[in-house]
Write an enzyme that holds these catalytic residues in place. Structure first.
Site, PDB file in Angstrom:
ATOM      1  N   THR A   1      12.826   5.736   9.831  1.00  0.00           N
ATOM      2  CA  THR A   1      13.793   4.721  10.263  1.00  0.00           C
ATOM      3  C   THR A   1      13.413   3.345   9.710  1.00  0.00           C
ATOM      4  OG1 THR A   1      14.127   5.996  12.264  1.00  0.00           O
ATOM      5  CG2 THR A   1      14.938   3.727  12.303  1.00  0.00           C
TER       6      THR A   1
ATOM      7  N   GLN B   1       0.667 -10.267  -5.858  1.00  0.00           N
ATOM      8  CA  GLN B   1       0.301 -11.686  -5.953  1.00  0.00           C
ATOM      9  C   GLN B   1       1.151 -12.433  -6.981  1.00  0.00           C
ATOM     10  OE1 GLN B   1      -1.659 -12.943  -3.740  1.00  0.00           O
ATOM     11  NE2 GLN B   1      -2.785 -11.172  -2.954  1.00  0.00           N
TER      12      GLN B   1
ATOM     13  N   ASN C   1      -5.707 -10.258  -7.516  1.00  0.00           N
ATOM     14  CA  ASN C   1      -5.822 -10.899  -6.208  1.00  0.00           C
ATOM     15  C   ASN C   1      -7.150 -11.610  -6.002  1.00  0.00           C
ATOM     16  OD1 ASN C   1      -6.417  -7.904  -6.206  1.00  0.00           O
ATOM     17  ND2 ASN C   1      -7.489  -8.512  -4.353  1.00  0.00           N
TER      18      ASN C   1
ATOM     19  N   HIS D   1       4.208 -10.021   3.491  1.00  0.00           N
ATOM     20  CA  HIS D   1       3.321 -10.971   4.200  1.00  0.00           C
ATOM     21  C   HIS D   1       2.511 -11.870   3.279  1.00  0.00           C
ATOM     22  CE1 HIS D   1      -0.778  -8.974   4.041  1.00  0.00           C
ATOM     23  NE2 HIS D   1      -0.030  -7.924   3.742  1.00  0.00           N
TER      24      HIS D   1
ATOM     25  N   CYS E   1     -10.966  -8.089  -1.700  1.00  0.00           N
ATOM     26  CA  CYS E   1      -9.876  -8.696  -0.946  1.00  0.00           C
ATOM     27  C   CYS E   1     -10.073  -8.482   0.542  1.00  0.00           C
ATOM     28  CB  CYS E   1      -8.555  -8.071  -1.392  1.00  0.00           C
ATOM     29  SG  CYS E   1      -7.142  -8.971  -0.857  1.00  0.00           S
TER      30      CYS E   1
ATOM     31  N   THR F   1       0.844  -1.207   0.000  1.00  0.00           N
ATOM     32  CA  THR F   1       0.000   0.000   0.000  1.00  0.00           C
ATOM     33  C   THR F   1       0.874   1.249   0.000  1.00  0.00           C
ATOM     34  OG1 THR F   1      -1.762  -1.185   1.134  1.00  0.00           O
ATOM     35  CG2 THR F   1      -1.825   1.219   1.266  1.00  0.00           C
TER      36      THR F   1
ATOM     37  N   SER G   1       4.705  -7.108  -1.340  1.00  0.00           N
ATOM     38  CA  SER G   1       4.374  -7.191   0.080  1.00  0.00           C
ATOM     39  C   SER G   1       4.977  -8.457   0.671  1.00  0.00           C
ATOM     40  CB  SER G   1       2.849  -7.229   0.183  1.00  0.00           C
ATOM     41  OG  SER G   1       2.470  -7.233   1.514  1.00  0.00           O
TER      42      SER G   1
HETATM   43  N1  PLP Z   1      -2.184  -5.193  -3.863  1.00  0.00           N
HETATM   44  C1  PLP Z   1      -2.660  -6.450  -3.899  1.00  0.00           C
HETATM   45  C2  PLP Z   1      -2.897  -7.112  -5.217  1.00  0.00           C
HETATM   46  C3  PLP Z   1      -2.924  -7.141  -2.706  1.00  0.00           C
HETATM   47  O1  PLP Z   1      -3.392  -8.393  -2.758  1.00  0.00           O
HETATM   48  C4  PLP Z   1      -2.673  -6.495  -1.478  1.00  0.00           C
HETATM   49  C5  PLP Z   1      -2.986  -7.180  -0.220  1.00  0.00           C
HETATM   50  O2  PLP Z   1      -4.107  -7.185   0.248  1.00  0.00           O
HETATM   51  C6  PLP Z   1      -2.157  -5.181  -1.483  1.00  0.00           C
HETATM   52  C7  PLP Z   1      -1.932  -4.569  -2.709  1.00  0.00           C
HETATM   53  C8  PLP Z   1      -1.829  -4.447  -0.211  1.00  0.00           C
HETATM   54  O3  PLP Z   1      -0.679  -4.991   0.383  1.00  0.00           O
HETATM   55  P1  PLP Z   1      -0.157  -4.560   1.828  1.00  0.00           P
HETATM   56  O4  PLP Z   1      -0.981  -5.306   2.811  1.00  0.00           O
HETATM   57  O5  PLP Z   1       1.272  -4.964   1.884  1.00  0.00           O
HETATM   58  O6  PLP Z   1      -0.295  -3.084   1.948  1.00  0.00           O
END
Ligand code: PLP
Length: 375
Positions: free
Chosen positions: A239, A181, A147, A203, A323, A71, A201
């Site tokens: 930081t 993704q 996603n 996670h 999502c 994000t 991302s």
């Molecule tokens: N873009 C896509 C395609 C995602 O699946 C996600 C996760 O939900 C994001 C952006 C946002 O990622 P983050 O949680 O690292 O901000």
């Protein structure tokens, strides 16, 4: 026990990612910007990790900007448009993640023109991009892997269309591709695809939450709204989360080990799920070239009811075509893909990871059979 099939929402950290996080937090407890020995040591670790990350992704270390997640990476790119003295045009696919689409009202308020690209079954036609390109276009945003249904875009073709058009104008057009993704899941080709910027991302690949990355081919393409403390080449001030970054890099390395074998296994599992669910009468909303890690289906039940029934049986999937459960009504991505309202309202997402086991898949299929036979 919870059988997890919602990896596209988040992936629990792998033991390797956890142990590298803890080890780094213990060994490098200082600020990488500090000039004392502890700070210099932390800075060296950060530099090494940037090089390691770049080498795994086959890009240059200076093209890596660590962020707090995808994000934030998206925010950096989109908010940098606001430096332009006169508003121009942006072209965005209708099936982008909320993190991208949420910029549309602000851009419009600031006088920008926003063209929305249709994406039938999840695929953007490069010819549609070509038709929308104008002299005042500054940015095109088309995600790499969707996603919601896993559709994989032809980013090479879209980039080629943009590069060809650029020859007739005086400025560069940023081709941004949200690649969350796609990371460690499809043949991601940052250097060769012609993409200028991409978001990632940690996670989603069994790394820590709150860590991500912006790939930027050439830093001169963007100008961040705030350079803050000047970290990350003044593109992302603040930081650095060193332990998170190191753990992200570890998760990335782990995910890329035996990549082909892992993907082959997931393709087999994914095909099996699709075949079995299709035989049960469920409609498959992941068609054509889609990621084997994401399967979207519509059942005869509303998505919330179906996913709750599966949850009661110990299986976690994602309901709806958005999502996040915070997504507002009217943002149904499956509907935007042309699948129709009925199918959209009853769609659910099953998402896999390299950790998904065959036995869990058997269990999921049986649980779905029980629900469908019981209707
Ligand atoms: N873009 C896509 C395609 C995602 O699946 C996600 C996760 O939900 C994001 C952006 C946002 O990622 P983050 O949680 O690292 O901000």
């Amino acid at each position: 026990m919870l059988n997890y099939f919602d990896y596209a929402a988040t992936s629990p950290m792998s033991p390797r990612a956890i142990s590298s996080f803890v080890k780094c937090a213990e060994s490098y407890p200082f600020n990488p910007s500090s000039i004392h020995k502890g700070g210099l040591k932390a800075h060296k670790k950060l530099d090494e990790t940037r090089e390691r990350t770049a080498s795994i992704l086959r890009i240059k270390p200076e093209q890596v900007v660590f962020t707090s997640g995808a994000t934030e990476a998206i925010n950096i790119v989109f908010s940098s448009l606001l430096w332009h003295k006169t508003p121009g045009k942006v072209i965005i696919s209708r099936i982008e993640h909320d993190a991208v689409r949420s910029f549309i009202p602000l851009l419009k308020e600031k006088g920008w023109k926003v063209a929305m690209l249709k994406a039938k079954r999840g695929f953007v036609d490069p010819e549609d991009v070509k038709r929308e390109l104008t002299e005042d276009t500054r940015l095109v945003a088309v995600m790499n892997v969707n996603n919601v249904n896993g559709a994989i875009q032809d980013t090479h073709k879209i980039a080629a269309v943009i590069r060809e058009f650029e020859k007739s104008i005086k400025h560069k057009i940023i081709f941004f591709s949200d690649s969350v993704q796609a990371l460690a899941k499809t043949g991601l080709d940052l250097d060769g695809s012609g993409v200028d910027a991409a978001s990632f991302s940690a996670h989603k690949i069994s790394g820590p939450r709150g860590v991500g990355m912006l790939y930027i081919r050439n830093k001169n393409l963007i100008r961040p709204l705030s350079a803050a403390g000047g970290q990350e080449s003044a593109i992302r001030g603040g930081t650095e989360n060193l332990a998170g970054i190191v753990s992200f890099s570890e998760a990335l390395e782990e995910a890329y080990e035996n990549r082909d074998e892992k993907e082959k296994r997931i393709i087999t599992l994914s095909e099996r799920i699709k075949d079995e669910l299709s035989a049960l009468g469920l409609e498959i909303n992941s068609e054509g070239l889609t990621s084997p890690y994401i399967i979207n289906v519509s059942s005869p039940l509303p998505s919330e009811v179906f996913s709750r029934m599966l949850d009661d049986k110990g299986y976690a999937i994602s309901s709806g075509s958005a999502c996040s459960n915070n997504a507002k009504k009217g943002e149904n991505i499956i509907e935007a893909m042309g699948y129709g309202n009925r199918r959209a309202e009853s769609s659910v997402r099953i998402s896999l990871s390299d950790y998904t086991e065959e036995g869990e898949v058997d269990g999921l299929i049986n649980a779905i059979k029980e629900i469908i036979h019981g209707i």
